[in-house]
Design a protein around this motif. Structure first.
Motif, short mmCIF file in Angstrom:
data_model
loop_
_atom_site.label_atom_id
_atom_site.label_comp_id
_atom_site.label_asym_id
_atom_site.label_seq_id
_atom_site.Cartn_x
_atom_site.Cartn_y
_atom_site.Cartn_z
N ILE A 73 0.86 -1.18 0.00
CA ILE A 73 0.00 0.00 0.00
C ILE A 73 0.90 1.23 0.00
CG2 ILE A 73 -1.86 1.25 1.15
CD1 ILE A 73 -2.81 -1.32 2.35
N LEU A 74 0.67 2.10 -0.98
CA LEU A 74 1.51 3.28 -1.20
C LEU A 74 0.74 4.53 -0.77
CD1 LEU A 74 2.59 2.17 -4.75
CD2 LEU A 74 4.03 2.07 -2.71
N PHE A 75 1.30 5.25 0.18
CA PHE A 75 0.67 6.48 0.67
C PHE A 75 1.46 7.73 0.28
CE2 PHE A 75 -0.17 3.14 3.86
CZ PHE A 75 -1.56 3.12 3.84
N TRP A 135 0.01 7.98 -13.23
CA TRP A 135 -0.89 9.14 -13.05
C TRP A 135 -0.24 10.05 -12.03
CZ3 TRP A 135 -4.03 10.09 -8.45
CH2 TRP A 135 -4.80 11.24 -8.55
N ILE A 136 -0.20 11.34 -12.30
CA ILE A 136 0.46 12.29 -11.42
C ILE A 136 -0.54 12.82 -10.41
CG2 ILE A 136 1.63 14.52 -11.32
CD1 ILE A 136 2.82 13.87 -14.06
N VAL A 137 -0.33 12.49 -9.14
CA VAL A 137 -1.21 12.93 -8.06
C VAL A 137 -1.23 14.46 -8.02
CG1 VAL A 137 -1.56 12.93 -5.57
CG2 VAL A 137 -0.83 10.85 -6.72
N ASP A 138 -2.43 15.04 -7.93
CA ASP A 138 -2.56 16.49 -7.97
C ASP A 138 -2.91 17.09 -6.61
OD1 ASP A 138 -5.09 15.24 -8.06
OD2 ASP A 138 -6.02 16.97 -9.04
N VAL A 139 -2.69 16.34 -5.53
CA VAL A 139 -2.94 16.85 -4.19
C VAL A 139 -1.69 16.63 -3.34
CG1 VAL A 139 -5.43 16.42 -4.29
CG2 VAL A 139 -3.91 14.66 -3.37
N ALA A 140 -1.57 17.38 -2.26
CA ALA A 140 -0.52 17.14 -1.27
C ALA A 140 -1.00 16.03 -0.35
CB ALA A 140 -0.24 18.41 -0.48
N VAL A 141 -0.28 14.91 -0.33
CA VAL A 141 -0.81 13.72 0.35
C VAL A 141 -0.77 13.84 1.86
CG1 VAL A 141 -0.33 12.18 -1.58
CG2 VAL A 141 1.42 12.53 0.19
N TRP A 142 0.00 14.79 2.41
CA TRP A 142 -0.07 15.00 3.87
C TRP A 142 -1.41 15.61 4.25
CZ3 TRP A 142 -1.24 19.76 5.78
CH2 TRP A 142 -1.03 20.87 4.94
N TYR A 176 4.20 -1.30 3.26
CA TYR A 176 3.77 0.09 3.12
C TYR A 176 5.01 0.95 2.93
CZ TYR A 176 5.20 0.64 7.99
OH TYR A 176 5.93 0.67 9.15
N ASP A 177 4.80 2.11 2.28
CA ASP A 177 5.98 2.88 1.88
C ASP A 177 6.51 3.81 2.96
OD1 ASP A 177 3.79 4.55 1.64
OD2 ASP A 177 4.33 5.35 -0.32
N SER A 178 5.66 4.59 3.59
CA SER A 178 6.22 5.61 4.47
C SER A 178 5.31 6.00 5.63
CB SER A 178 6.57 6.87 3.68
OG SER A 178 5.41 7.37 3.02
N ALA A 179 4.03 5.80 5.53
CA ALA A 179 3.08 6.37 6.49
C ALA A 179 2.57 5.30 7.46
CB ALA A 179 1.92 7.02 5.75
N ALA A 180 3.38 4.98 8.45
CA ALA A 180 3.00 3.95 9.43
C ALA A 180 1.67 4.27 10.13
CB ALA A 180 4.12 3.77 10.45
#
Length: 374
Positions: A11-13, A23-30, A107-111
């Motif tokens: 799962i990639l966050f 696809w280029i995400v257009d929001v700040a994921v934080w 998961y990539d980064s967001a525990a």
């Protein structure tokens, strides 16, 4: 990688999730989290923010996105839809519907996100894979290198435009805007209906002794005798190159000539070190040997280069300390720098593909005569 770590899905966050969907995400994921799920078996799927609804639809209609199975959540009150404060439950429900309850997730980064999703599922295990994902990005696919060649070629074209536009008295910020205007026009001609983004700026004279400028560029003008370091970074369809040159407005002084020659020799030494089997740190060591032998060791302020790829600054980032062997088709910047207070910065930056004969993607001239604008 999933087989090796006994994972059922990843799962990639993080902000880089976009690259695994084309696809280029257009929001700040934080602020507006996304979850892209890559199962070991079956198609990828995602939970995205409603702001991306039409942005994603555009990508779908031009058939550029590899992601098709998407549900959206909303950050405003609305009946009959999944809401912002239920993001983790929404992802958990999607996993459950795909038969992934009780699964082992990377998961990539967001525990914290992953912990809340596991709690909502009521079962499952989680394992960090951020370093594994970085390793997967070291060696570039031939299609990535093809795009990098195209991005490098247009950056070389823009270096030629600098020669036509550098003159004493010109506002630095105005020069950068003019270069950006020309880059946008040329990329529109070469890459219509694609995605070419630009980062362009120039540092002049003594201000360039700081690798990222003096922090007060407004009103600065090019002066006769200035050395200028320009930074051209195009990002074409999700891959990036760097192209930096030293320009002189008028004939350089003996001190400028010497520092220029050492910076160029260090750049060439770094490029020559980019061969499979050499340790990653040899890139930095090769350049540093040249600079230190010339007596400029105290004028080094940063490592020689970094990985280049999905981002301008890509992994590995610890290049000066990394002893693992280089692999063919990794891509690095070669940008040793010399920074002399009161004089300026001297940095030549090429983007290079690791190989038995390293492939220099950025081919703009970099000899002293070519870089002098009289």
């Amino acid at each position: 990688m999933m087989n090796r770590k006994n994972l059922d899905a990843v799962i990639l966050f993080g902000a880089d999730s976009e690259f695994y969907t084309n696809w280029i995400v257009d929001v700040a994921v934080w602020e507006r989290p996304v979850a892209v799920v890559v199962p070991k078996e079956g198609e990828i799927f995602a939970v995205l923010h409603s702001l991306s609804t039409n942005h994603f639809r555009f990508a779908t209609e031009r058939k550029s996105s590899w992601l098709k199975d998407v549900e959206f959540y909303y950050e405003h009150q609305r009946e009959g839809v999944r809401l912002y404060n239920g993001f983790h439950d929404h992802v958990a429900d999607r996993l459950r519907a795909k038969g992934l309850d009780g699964a082992r997730f990377g998961y990539d980064s967001a525990a914290p996100h992953m912990q809340k999703i596991i709690a909502s599922l009521g079962s499952g295990q989680m394992a960090p894979v951020e370093n594994d994902l970085r390793m997967l990005r070291w060696v570039k696919h031939p299609e990535e290198i093809m795009l990098m060649r195209e991005a490098a070629d247009i950056s070389d074209w823009l270096q030629g435009r600098y020669r036509e536009n550098i003159r004493a008295g010109r506002l630095m910020q105005e020069l950068d805007l003019e270069m950006t205007r020309q880059a946008v026009e040329e990329s529109a001609r070469r890459f219509p209906e694609q995605n070419c983004e630009w980062r362009i700026y120039t540092l002049r004279g003594p201000h360039s002794a700081s690798p990222h400028g003096n922090g007060a560029q407004t009103g600065a003008r090019i002066e006769e005798g200035d050395g200028l370091v320009n930074i051209i970074i195009p990002r074409l369809n999700g891959v990036t190159v760097e192209n930096e040159r030293i320009w002189f407005c008028g004939r350089p002084t003996a001190e400028q000539k010497k520092a220029f020659g050492v910076a160029l020799a260090a750049n060439e030494a770094a490029i020559d070190a980019m061969r499979p089997g050499n340790p990653v740190c040899e890139i930095d060591l090769a350049a540093r040997r040249v600079i230190e032998a010339a007596g400029y060791g105290e004028n080094i302020l940063h490592r020689t280069g970094h990985g280049v790829g999905m981002r301008g600054h890509e992994y590995p980032a610890d290049t000066a300390f990394n002893t693992r062997p280089l692999q063919a088709n990794e891509v690095y910047s070669a940008e040793p720098g010399i920074y002399i207070w009161g004089v300026g910065g001297f940095r030549v930056d090429d983007t290079v593909v690791v190989g038995e004969t390293p492939e220099v993607l950025t081919k703009a001239p970099k000899d002293l005569e070519s870089q002098t604008v009289c």
